[in-house]
Design a protein around this motif. Sequence first.
Motif, short mmCIF file in Angstrom:
data_model
loop_
_atom_site.label_atom_id
_atom_site.label_comp_id
_atom_site.label_asym_id
_atom_site.label_seq_id
_atom_site.Cartn_x
_atom_site.Cartn_y
_atom_site.Cartn_z
N UNK A 1 -4.74 0.22 5.60
CA UNK A 1 -4.47 0.51 7.01
C UNK A 1 -2.97 0.54 7.32
N UNK A 2 -2.16 -0.22 6.57
CA UNK A 2 -0.71 -0.18 6.79
C UNK A 2 -0.15 1.20 6.46
N UNK B 1 -1.82 4.09 6.41
CA UNK B 1 -2.29 5.11 7.34
C UNK B 1 -1.63 4.96 8.70
N UNK B 2 -1.32 3.73 9.11
CA UNK B 2 -0.61 3.52 10.36
C UNK B 2 0.79 4.15 10.29
N UNK B 3 1.45 3.97 9.16
CA UNK B 3 2.78 4.55 8.95
C UNK B 3 2.71 6.08 8.97
N UNK B 4 1.71 6.63 8.29
CA UNK B 4 1.55 8.10 8.25
C UNK B 4 1.28 8.63 9.65
N UNK C 1 -3.55 16.24 3.83
CA UNK C 1 -4.94 15.89 4.14
C UNK C 1 -5.03 14.52 4.80
N UNK C 2 -4.32 13.52 4.27
CA UNK C 2 -4.40 12.20 4.88
C UNK C 2 -3.72 12.19 6.24
N UNK D 1 -6.60 4.91 12.09
CA UNK D 1 -6.14 4.64 10.72
C UNK D 1 -7.03 3.69 9.94
N UNK D 2 -7.66 2.75 10.61
CA UNK D 2 -8.52 1.80 9.91
C UNK D 2 -9.72 2.51 9.26
N UNK D 3 -10.14 3.65 9.81
CA UNK D 3 -11.27 4.39 9.24
C UNK D 3 -10.94 4.94 7.87
#
Length: 125
Positions: A112-113, A115-118, A92-93, A102-104
């Motif tokens: 954010x780190x 989500x940026x990696x994902x 889901x993420x 990613x910041x959202x």
Amino acid sequence: MSRIVRLTTDDVLHDGDHTLLRLGEPPTPVPEPLAGLLRAYLEDRPNMTTAASPASRWLFRGRRAGQPVDPGSIRDLPQEIGVPAQSGRTAAIRQLVLQMPPVAAQGLGYHHTSTTKIAAEAGSP
């Protein structure tokens, strides 16, 4: 789960042929077959026969009158019925960060780190 148990029946919306869930604004479309399961659940919610229950607006009513179910009581249910919670959460993420910056995802409690990696692992710039 602590956010899910606080949902009320008013958070499930019907817009023509579509079922929406108010997790924020705007409401989120619920895809089939989950939408059908959600509608069926609303029509026949469990534990609605006690004196305090018929008026309960909690989507997942707790044992105590006027209270939602305890998050700990339902935390393990997805795993028990065969839904791999961690895999589902990761998928889901991953889908979320592919669809928006990613910041959202910070609004959902993700750093954010992370989500940026994902996003990078999923092939997104």
